[in-house]
Motif scaffolding. Structure first.
Motif: not given
Length: 121
Positions: A23-27, A31-32
């Motif tokens: 997963t990543r954090v949407d800039r 949100q993850v």
């Protein structure tokens, strides 16, 4: 140089953390979200392995081993619980650096594999 083929056949690979979705954090939203592959609409997965040399070195000692994270292009399915012995197919390694203000703050190796296969037993 990116995605250099690597032969891990001389290492015993044991799962220390079962595969889970990368997963990543949407800039924009904070949100993850799932991390998708560049050439796929499927989310990537990450498995953590302990790699230890199968044979002793010239001094008669085996290395202590190393924990590595391996990115997979899709869900590998079942059979990869903690402690399972596995092998990787299509394994590659890429060096990386993270810079902050032109200063290198982190560097290392990024491992990827086409597939992960449980060893019989």
């Amino acid at each position: 140089m990116q995605n250099l083929p690597v032969d891990l056949g001389g290492y015993k690979l044991m799962v220390t953390e079962a595969p889970e979705m990368k997963t990543r954090v949407d800039r924009e939203t904070g949100q993850v979200v799932p991390s998708m592959g560049y050439d796929s609409d499927e989310p990537q997965y990450v498995v953590v392995l302990f790699a230890k040399a199968r044979e002793a070195n010239a001094n008669g000692r085996r290395s202590k081993g190393e924990e590595i994270k391996v990115t997979l292009p899709r869900d590998p399915g079942d059979g990869f619980e903690e402690g399972a012995l596995v092998e990787l197919s299509g394994a590659t390694v890429s060096p990386y650096e993270i810079k902050d203000g032109g200063q290198i703050t982190m560097s290392g190796l990024s491992f990827k594999a086409r597939t992960i296969v449980p060893l019989g037993g």
